[in-house]
Design an enzyme around this catalytic site. Structure first.
Site, PDB file in Angstrom:
ATOM      1  N   ARG A 120      55.840  40.646  61.675  1.00 39.82           N
ATOM      2  CA  ARG A 120      54.548  39.940  61.911  1.00 39.82           C
ATOM      3  C   ARG A 120      53.348  40.754  61.439  1.00 39.82           C
ATOM      4  O   ARG A 120      52.231  40.546  61.896  1.00 39.82           O
ATOM      5  CB  ARG A 120      54.383  39.569  63.390  1.00 39.82           C
ATOM      6  N   GLU A 184      38.790  37.934  34.435  1.00 42.35           N
ATOM      7  CA  GLU A 184      38.272  37.877  35.813  1.00 42.35           C
ATOM      8  C   GLU A 184      36.909  38.580  35.906  1.00 42.35           C
ATOM      9  O   GLU A 184      36.053  38.191  36.692  1.00 42.35           O
ATOM     10  CB  GLU A 184      39.260  38.521  36.798  1.00 42.35           C
ATOM     11  N   GLU A 230      37.789  32.435  53.200  1.00 47.84           N
ATOM     12  CA  GLU A 230      37.433  31.405  52.216  1.00 47.84           C
ATOM     13  C   GLU A 230      37.061  30.063  52.843  1.00 47.84           C
ATOM     14  O   GLU A 230      37.614  29.016  52.503  1.00 47.84           O
ATOM     15  CB  GLU A 230      38.579  31.228  51.209  1.00 47.84           C
ATOM     16  N   ASN A 238      36.653  31.287  42.804  1.00 48.21           N
ATOM     17  CA  ASN A 238      37.645  30.452  42.119  1.00 48.21           C
ATOM     18  C   ASN A 238      37.100  29.824  40.834  1.00 48.21           C
ATOM     19  O   ASN A 238      37.742  28.943  40.260  1.00 48.21           O
ATOM     20  CB  ASN A 238      38.130  29.342  43.059  1.00 48.21           C
ATOM     21  N   HIS A 241      39.351  28.595  38.087  1.00 45.86           N
ATOM     22  CA  HIS A 241      40.728  28.687  38.575  1.00 45.86           C
ATOM     23  C   HIS A 241      41.403  27.330  38.791  1.00 45.86           C
ATOM     24  O   HIS A 241      42.634  27.270  38.780  1.00 45.86           O
ATOM     25  CB  HIS A 241      40.790  29.506  39.864  1.00 45.86           C
ATOM     26  N   HIS A 257      47.795  34.738  33.913  1.00 47.92           N
ATOM     27  CA  HIS A 257      46.697  34.266  34.769  1.00 47.92           C
ATOM     28  C   HIS A 257      45.319  34.396  34.108  1.00 47.92           C
ATOM     29  O   HIS A 257      44.554  33.432  34.039  1.00 47.92           O
ATOM     30  CB  HIS A 257      46.740  35.052  36.088  1.00 47.92           C
TER      31      HIS A 257
HETATM   32  N1  GLY Z   1      40.777  35.909  43.552  1.00 47.53           N
HETATM   33  C1  GLY Z   1      39.863  35.221  44.353  1.00 47.53           C
HETATM   34  C2  GLY Z   1      39.735  35.735  45.741  1.00 47.53           C
HETATM   35  O1  GLY Z   1      40.247  36.800  46.047  1.00 47.53           O
HETATM   36  O2  GLY Z   1      39.153  35.092  46.568  1.00 47.53           O
END
Ligand code: GLY
Length: 352
Positions: A120, A184, A230, A238, A241, A257
């Protein structure tokens, strides 16, 4: 050497500089007492750096076990995850021990997910060895594996205990692997930092990748501190993405990617400009910058195929999906649209 704090709960630091793999044992002893370290890596990174890392950890008083899996996105699945978990159990790792993710984005995502679910949750350290993992995936605690239905569809948020980014590793990367991470970083420039974007336009990146990494990590650290799970602002990361993940999926993950994100970013820049969502022309500048890094600005997959693939995307919520819209270089906005409009947006930006 640069050290960037990430003030999550618990907090950690990202250390960026040369020689960090060689010194990793001593560096980690500053924050992690002697314990059993399980180093997870892949078949490309293992032969290059595993010995250096295990020697350094042993010299610092850690017990060390190692696990290597075949390199590539095709390994980022439940079967490899299961192998890692069985390895951790066989080696009798406990909650006072630590996992180390030594490698690029696939290693970091998958080893991080194993750390999140084994017993966990045990602590883990990210040691990124590619530009992509250095500027983005090693920071922020997103861990995941791919499912047949799409990319990163099973995962967890677990912040690492530390990130050690050894910039020496970047010197031997094949150009296309380096470029994958550049995508990125260009994305980060479009998101928030025109000055960073300009570093790619004038070629400074090649001379000083540590500066680029530090700027990307500093920005990302702030976003993650404000929105770790998020719920809002982090969705901005994103950019490119939704289409990028769709391209990866349509290609059976043959397109890496960063290359897919580059094409996705170019599609979104063109769509935003053509739909007059931008405050002026940006698409040509974004495209030129990406092409100068050896990255694609278009895709062979049709808008229909991409929109269909994007239906499984995590960014979808019910009948709507949140897309990231560039307004100008350095400023982007979130826009929630009905899923039924995604094909129109992709179709608008598709043609280069
Ligand atoms: N790669 C996007 C994030 O880590 O939120």
């Amino acid at each position: 050497m640069r050290t960037i704090p990430v003030k999550t709960n618990p907090p950690y630091t990202v250390t960026i500089g040369p020689g960090l793999l060689r010194d990793c044992g001593a560096r980690l002893r500053e924050r992690i007492p002697p314990c059993h370290m399980a180093v997870v890596t892949d078949s490309i990174v293992g032969p290059l750096y595993l010995e250096t890392v295990t020697e350094s950890l042993s010299a610092a008083g850690y017990a060390v076990s190692t696990f290597e899996f075949p390199a590539g996105e095709e390994s980022k699945n439940v079967s490899t995850l299961s192998d890692i978990l069985e390895f951790l159990a066989r080696e009798r790792l406990t909650r006072s021990d630590c996992l180390i993710a030594l490698g690029g984005g696939v290693v970091g995502d998958m080893a991080g997910f194993a750390a999140a679910v084994y017993l966990r949750g045990i602590r883990y350290v990210q040691m990124p060895t590619t530009m992509l993992s250095a500027v983005d995936s090693s920071v922020g605690g997103k861990t995941a594996i791919d499912l047949k239905a799409g990319k990163n569809l099973a995962g967890a948020f677990l912040q690492p205990a530390a990130v050690l980014c050894d910039t020496d590793c970047l010197e031997t990367l094949p150009p296309e692997v380096f470029a994958d991470g550049t995508a990125e970083a260009v994305k980060t420039g479009v998101l928030c930092d025109e000055g960073l974007f300009a570093l790619f336009e004038d070629g400074t990146l090649k001379a000083d990748p540590a500066e680029v990494i530090a700027r990307c990590v500093e920005y990302k650290a702030g976003v993650v501190e404000r929105d770790e799970k998020e719920q809002g602002e982090r969705k901005l990361l994103n950019l490119g993405h939704t289409v990028g993940h769709a391209i990866e999926k349509c290609s059976g993950y043959a397109i890496p990617h960063g290359h897919a994100v580059a094409a996705g970013l170019a599609v979104m820049a063109r769509a935003a400009e053509r739909l007059r969502w931008t405050s002026g022309p940006i698409a040509e500048r974004v495209g030129r910058c990406l092409e100068a890094q050896g990255l694609p600005v278009s895709t062979e997959f049709s808008p229909e195929a991409l929109a269909e693939a994007a239906l499984a995307d995590k960014k979808r919520a019910g009948d709507s999906i949140t897309i990231v819209v560039p307004k100008e270089i350095g400023t982007c906005e979130l826009l929630k649209i009905p899923v039924s409009e995604l094909l129109f947006v992709i179709g608008t930006g598709w043609e280069a």
